[in-house]
Design an enzyme around this catalytic site. Sequence first.
Site, short mmCIF file in Angstrom:
data_model
loop_
_atom_site.label_atom_id
_atom_site.label_comp_id
_atom_site.label_asym_id
_atom_site.label_seq_id
_atom_site.Cartn_x
_atom_site.Cartn_y
_atom_site.Cartn_z
N CYS A 165 44.67 51.03 43.52
CA CYS A 165 43.43 50.27 43.53
C CYS A 165 42.97 49.88 44.93
CB CYS A 165 43.58 49.02 42.66
SG CYS A 165 43.96 49.42 40.94
N HIS A 305 40.50 40.36 45.91
CA HIS A 305 40.83 41.42 44.95
C HIS A 305 40.57 40.92 43.54
CE1 HIS A 305 42.65 45.11 43.64
NE2 HIS A 305 43.57 44.47 42.94
N GLU A 316 47.08 35.68 45.26
CA GLU A 316 46.12 35.89 46.35
C GLU A 316 45.60 34.58 46.93
OE1 GLU A 316 42.20 38.61 47.47
OE2 GLU A 316 42.84 38.43 45.37
N LYS A 337 34.47 41.42 40.77
CA LYS A 337 35.01 42.08 39.58
C LYS A 337 34.67 41.31 38.31
CE LYS A 337 38.97 44.55 41.61
NZ LYS A 337 38.97 44.08 43.01
N HIS A 342 36.93 46.26 37.08
CA HIS A 342 37.82 46.80 38.12
C HIS A 342 37.66 48.31 38.19
CE1 HIS A 342 40.92 47.41 40.86
NE2 HIS A 342 41.96 46.91 40.23
N PHE A 402 48.73 49.02 42.71
CA PHE A 402 50.05 49.30 42.15
C PHE A 402 50.89 50.03 43.21
CE2 PHE A 402 48.90 49.52 37.32
CZ PHE A 402 48.65 48.16 37.34
#
Length: 416
Positions: A165, A305, A316, A337, A342, A402
């Site tokens: 991502c 993110h 985060e 998002k 996403h 990931f």
Amino acid sequence: MELKRVVVTGLGALTPVGNNVAELWHSLLTGVSGTHLITHFDPERFKCKIACEVKNFDPQCYFDRKELKKLDFFSQYGIIAAEEAIADSGIDADASDKDRIGIIWGSGVGGVNTFESECANYYLDANQPRFSPFFVPKMIIDICAGHLSIKHGFCGPNYAAVAACASSAAAISDAFNLIRLGKAVAIVAGGSEAAVTPCGIGGFSSMMALSTRNDDPQTASRPFDRGRDGFVLGEGAATIIMEELEHAKARGAKIYAEITGTGLSADAHHITSSHPDGRGARMAMQQAVEESGMSLTDVDHINTHGTSTPIGDVSEPKAVADLFGEHAYNIALNSTKSMTGHLLGAAAALESIATILAIHNNTIPPTINHFEYDPDIVPLDFTFNKPAQRQVDFALSNAFGFGGHNVSIAFRRYNG
């Protein structure tokens, strides 16, 4: 060797909340949710029945039948977004520079739709005992960059970046470094994804990563909200044209913003979960600020993110608070998002556009769908539910993937 300055001279997007940059920006400012029930296939067998699909899209309006045989949806989306950015920048007007214009593309999974359909045809249809000759060149992640290079004659650096991502953030970071080192005068950098397929939804569902708020799709993506239950899978593409400053000035290009630094790190923690203390995220942000030659207190805005997952939405903000200290409470954070879903490998390019436009317009899009505070999340300014008008001179855009990949990109207002 003196490093060159890098600026942004073109933008392009095809997203769940707008099929060009103007539509995207309007939707972000007005808090439009792109989440709906899935239409690309029948999701009845899945726990998750919702996604952020690209809407009102007819590929035959952009490509002829011969071209479509060679293009997976992720390439179609990418080419359309790139064409908008190239036209916006005017970078294609001078044939003399094409050997020094490159394309770096990001995608997490590439042509998964092609992979699914080809395998299904082979195993389930006795009349289709062979794979299509277009199977491999439709599926591979680097092919979007290849198509754009062939069409425009751009012969500079040309490849794909894959970091889950954070893929398109890695593409932007690579482009930044190649330009400032003098390896190219301009690079088309971006990402695309088209993973709203049975395998895409099924795979992420099996990990319990997706929201299952099927009865209320519009509020399903809830970054930093106590009731969040996973991310909403999105699709689409985004592109930015990055250019060496003097080259841009010489041709009279408009300049949206300057890219001043990037930070890259690894969590070295878990294959899918972020480090609980946000260690890698902190490192990436710190590197981006330091490389920019700026102070931590200069940061006005961070496009997080912020995926709407239980763990990531805690780690985060913790990383932001740990790095910035008291100044963290003066930074306007947000998660676009909440509206776009996403977009996996394309998310960072899309969020870079949102960050650039926040600087360009001194306006920060909201984080929509916030209903209840989560006591586990550091109470920073997340720009909940309404856009914020404020001076934005220096901002970060974060992307994590990931495998523990972290990328932070620093953008600054261009002041000559």
